[in-house]
Design a protein around this motif. Structure first.
Motif, PDB file in Angstrom:
ATOM      1  N   PRO A 186       0.817  -1.230   0.000  1.00  0.00           N
ATOM      2  CA  PRO A 186       0.000   0.000   0.000  1.00  0.00           C
ATOM      3  C   PRO A 186       0.844   1.272   0.000  1.00  0.00           C
ATOM      4  N   LEU A 187       2.042   1.216   0.601  1.00  0.00           N
ATOM      5  CA  LEU A 187       2.942   2.373   0.600  1.00  0.00           C
ATOM      6  C   LEU A 187       3.364   2.711  -0.828  1.00  0.00           C
ATOM      7  N   VAL A 188       3.722   1.682  -1.609  1.00  0.00           N
ATOM      8  CA  VAL A 188       4.123   1.897  -3.007  1.00  0.00           C
ATOM      9  C   VAL A 188       2.974   2.522  -3.787  1.00  0.00           C
ATOM     10  N   ARG A 189       1.765   2.005  -3.593  1.00  0.00           N
ATOM     11  CA  ARG A 189       0.601   2.557  -4.312  1.00  0.00           C
ATOM     12  C   ARG A 189       0.333   4.005  -3.895  1.00  0.00           C
ATOM     13  N   LYS A 190       0.504   4.295  -2.603  1.00  0.00           N
ATOM     14  CA  LYS A 190       0.305   5.665  -2.114  1.00  0.00           C
ATOM     15  C   LYS A 190       1.274   6.622  -2.775  1.00  0.00           C
ATOM     16  N   TRP A 191       2.546   6.226  -2.879  1.00  0.00           N
ATOM     17  CA  TRP A 191       3.552   7.104  -3.486  1.00  0.00           C
ATOM     18  C   TRP A 191       3.301   7.249  -4.988  1.00  0.00           C
ATOM     19  N   GLU A 192       2.839   6.196  -5.651  1.00  0.00           N
ATOM     20  CA  GLU A 192       2.490   6.299  -7.071  1.00  0.00           C
ATOM     21  C   GLU A 192       1.345   7.293  -7.263  1.00  0.00           C
ATOM     22  N   ASP A 193       0.365   7.252  -6.371  1.00  0.00           N
ATOM     23  CA  ASP A 193      -0.762   8.191  -6.439  1.00  0.00           C
ATOM     24  C   ASP A 193      -0.290   9.632  -6.220  1.00  0.00           C
ATOM     25  N   GLN A 194       0.680   9.807  -5.312  1.00  0.00           N
ATOM     26  CA  GLN A 194       1.201  11.144  -5.058  1.00  0.00           C
ATOM     27  C   GLN A 194       1.932  11.698  -6.279  1.00  0.00           C
ATOM     28  N   ILE A 195       2.632  10.830  -6.995  1.00  0.00           N
ATOM     29  CA  ILE A 195       3.308  11.257  -8.222  1.00  0.00           C
ATOM     30  C   ILE A 195       2.274  11.708  -9.249  1.00  0.00           C
ATOM     31  N   GLU A 196       1.200  10.932  -9.392  1.00  0.00           N
ATOM     32  CA  GLU A 196       0.128  11.308 -10.319  1.00  0.00           C
ATOM     33  C   GLU A 196      -0.498  12.633  -9.920  1.00  0.00           C
ATOM     34  N   ALA A 197      -0.721  12.803  -8.623  1.00  0.00           N
ATOM     35  CA  ALA A 197      -1.362  14.024  -8.130  1.00  0.00           C
ATOM     36  C   ALA A 197      -0.480  15.255  -8.318  1.00  0.00           C
ATOM     37  N   GLN A 198       0.858  15.051  -8.385  1.00  0.00           N
ATOM     38  CA  GLN A 198       1.789  16.178  -8.526  1.00  0.00           C
ATOM     39  C   GLN A 198       2.298  16.334  -9.968  1.00  0.00           C
ATOM     40  N   GLY A 199       1.515  15.804 -10.913  1.00  0.00           N
ATOM     41  CA  GLY A 199       1.843  16.040 -12.321  1.00  0.00           C
ATOM     42  C   GLY A 199       2.265  14.821 -13.100  1.00  0.00           C
ATOM     43  N   GLY A 200       2.433  13.685 -12.425  1.00  0.00           N
ATOM     44  CA  GLY A 200       2.730  12.437 -13.115  1.00  0.00           C
ATOM     45  C   GLY A 200       4.193  12.144 -13.341  1.00  0.00           C
ATOM     46  N   MET A 201       5.085  13.043 -12.950  1.00  0.00           N
ATOM     47  CA  MET A 201       6.505  12.820 -13.172  1.00  0.00           C
ATOM     48  C   MET A 201       7.278  12.609 -11.866  1.00  0.00           C
ATOM     49  N   THR A 202       7.093  13.548 -10.948  1.00  0.00           N
ATOM     50  CA  THR A 202       7.879  13.556  -9.712  1.00  0.00           C
ATOM     51  C   THR A 202       7.000  13.946  -8.537  1.00  0.00           C
TER      52      THR A 202
END
Length: 523
Positions: A186-202
């Motif tokens: 779930p931590l990995v999925r959370k960080w992937e979602d955060q990347i998407e929320a911040q523009g999809g790159m970083t």
């Protein structure tokens, strides 16, 4: 006339009482410590001259203040891994003046500092129960640890170790890898979602809180049969209690008085009561579950419950105390130090992307679908090297500490009863005479042939201690770190965020004061 005579009698009695009190104070505060210092001086052990009442505490505070000012003036420089000169500068200064073995005092307590590898080994591997955890430190940690395995001494400690140790043998820990994966994904999925929320790159992520959550979830599932969601409040309050105790200067500070201290003690007492109440609720739930199901595989909470029930020396209140104290110890030690080690590991890997690449290649080679399992973990040699080097530079436990409960021999030193023996682990881990001129540099390759070849004296590497007091969770921590880090490195590349501020702080363990901020890039 009679009234005047009576007044003089009372005045004389008051003077005698005051004189007796002052003599007693002098005897306790000076003569007792001076006798201990005399016994050490006869063995050639010197140290900074103490002041009356406070010992060397004023000097320690002065040295600390000077070091802090120097550290603030250097803010913004490249990350420097040698933090002993800012966190514990008095030990470094006294070592230069008095050598690897010296004595100092804090108030009425006399201490012996030891930085010699052979003596550290002797102290760690001593099997006598006359060498235990310092009572004055553990007393201040009582709200956090009770009289559980981390704080107890003597037969009480031996009994608790017998119960707890088997739960963390490697064959048991290997069976927890699935639970660790469940908690980390779930931590990995959370960080992937955060990347998407911040523009999809970083994404700029503060990782230490998330890693603490994963570690807490693992210990809850593996040892107490409950998910992190059930124990979330316990972990949160334990964290608050840890901070409150650390703010009191529990290690070397002289007790202070006043309204602020009274308020802080009230806060600590309230947190202690709330934590114990929550743990006892979980224990009662676990008891009920045990009655309703007949599982052959017992978790740690069941073993603790059975031990308390079967111990005829424990009455009802003592039995409850035994259960709650050990649960507090395992809740705290089982998640906090592992999470902090993972945070430091990500910080160092962010500084050294070439080691990210090496780990990523290794995981791809030894893990099917890039998911670790019990069989692949022993083959992660590069991962082991990185973790070992992280624990060398940033060991969560800053000290090995013992108190001579009776006069005890440590190597060629006779340690008088009441003297506390200290070793500063990060200083031992950075000694150029042991590790070489690159002792302050991150070089995992030094562990390529194992600990025995990494340095001049292998006994000088003690992130988990040595001997009978070796950290019970060593296997648990190493396996969990491999599982969590392999998942993260497989999914992301990362670098240090511009918002990261390097400032190790001592709060019962050495942790990043402002957290670890990294820039995550999804692979």
């Amino acid at each position: 006339m009679e009234v005047s005579l009576l007044g003089r009698v009372f005045a004389s009695m008051a003077l005698v009482g005051l004189a007796c009190f002052l003599f007693l104070l002098y005897n306790i505060m000076w003569l007792k410590s001076e006798r201990l210092r005399g016994k050490l001086r006869k063995q050639g052990i010197e140290g900074p001259p103490p002041s009356f009442l406070y010992g060397n505490v004023p000097e320690m505070q002065r040295i600390q203040l000077t070091a802090r000012k120097a550290s603030n003036s250097n803010h913004g420089e490249i990350v420097a891994h040698d933090y002993t000169s800012t966190l514990f500068p008095y030990f470094e200064q006294w070592r230069k003046e008095y050598g690897a073995i010296y004595t100092y005092s804090t108030g009425i307590r006399q201490h012996l500092y030891v930085n010699h590898p052979d003596l550290v080994k002797e102290m760690n591997q001593s099997v006598t129960l006359d060498l235990g955890k310092p009572s004055y430190v553990t007393k201040r940690l009582a709200p956090m640890l009770g009289n559980g395995i981390l704080r107890s001494n003597g037969l009480s400690w031996a009994q608790q170790r017998k119960i707890v140790a088997p739960e963390f043998f490697m064959d048991r820990v290997k069976g927890m890898v699935g639970l660790m994966l469940e908690a980390a994904q779930p931590l990995v999925r959370k960080w992937e979602d955060q990347i998407e929320a911040q523009g999809g790159m970083t994404a700029d992520v503060k990782v230490d809180g998330d890693l603490r959550g994963v570690s807490a979830d693992v210990i809850s599932r593996a040892c107490f049969g409950s998910s992190y969601s059930k124990g979330k409040e316990i972990f949160s309050k334990l964290r608050s209690l840890q901070k409150a105790i650390s703010e009191q200067g529990f290690l070397f500070g002289v007790p202070k008085y006043g309204f602020i201290l009274i308020k802080k003690r009230r806060e600590i007492r309230n947190l202690e009561e709330e934590i114990e109440s929550l743990i006892w609720e979980a224990v009662k739930e676990r008891k009920q579950e045990c009655l309703e199901t007949s599982s052959h595989e017992k978790d740690l909470m069941q073993l603790i419950l059975e031990a308390a029930i079967n111990d005829h020396n424990l009455d009802k209140d003592s039995s409850k105390r035994f259960i709650v104290d050990n649960c507090k110890n395992i809740y705290f030690a089982g998640h906090e130090s592992t999470a902090v080690a993972a945070s430091w590991c990500l910080m160092l890997l962010a500084l050294h992307p070439e080691w990210q690449g090496r780990i990523r290649a290794e995981v791809a080679q030894v893990c099917s679908n890039r998911l670790p399992d019990a069989n692949s973990l022993p083959h992660m040699k590069t991962m082991s090297m990185v973790i070992q080097e992280t624990l060398r530079l940033y060991p969560p436990a800053a000290f090995v500490s013992r108190e001579a409960l009776e006069e005890t021999q440590v190597g060629n030193i006779s340690v008088p009863k009441g003297v506390c023996v200290w070793t500063l682990i990060p200083m031992l881990h950075r000694d150029p005479e042991i590790w070489g001129v690159d002792a302050n540099e991150f070089k995992p390759e030094r562990f390529s042939d194992g600990v025995s070849k990494a340095c001049k004296f292998p006994q000088a590497y003690v992130p988990f201690g040595l001997g009978p007091r070796l950290c019970l969770g060593r296997n648990f921590a190493m396996v969990q770190l491999k599982v969590v880090l392999s998942l993260i490195v497989s999914k992301f590349t990362f670098s240090l965020s511009p918002t990261y501020r390097h400032s190790p702080a001592y709060r019962m363990i050495v942790e990043p004061e402002h957290g670890v901020h990294i820039l995550l890039h999804k692979i």
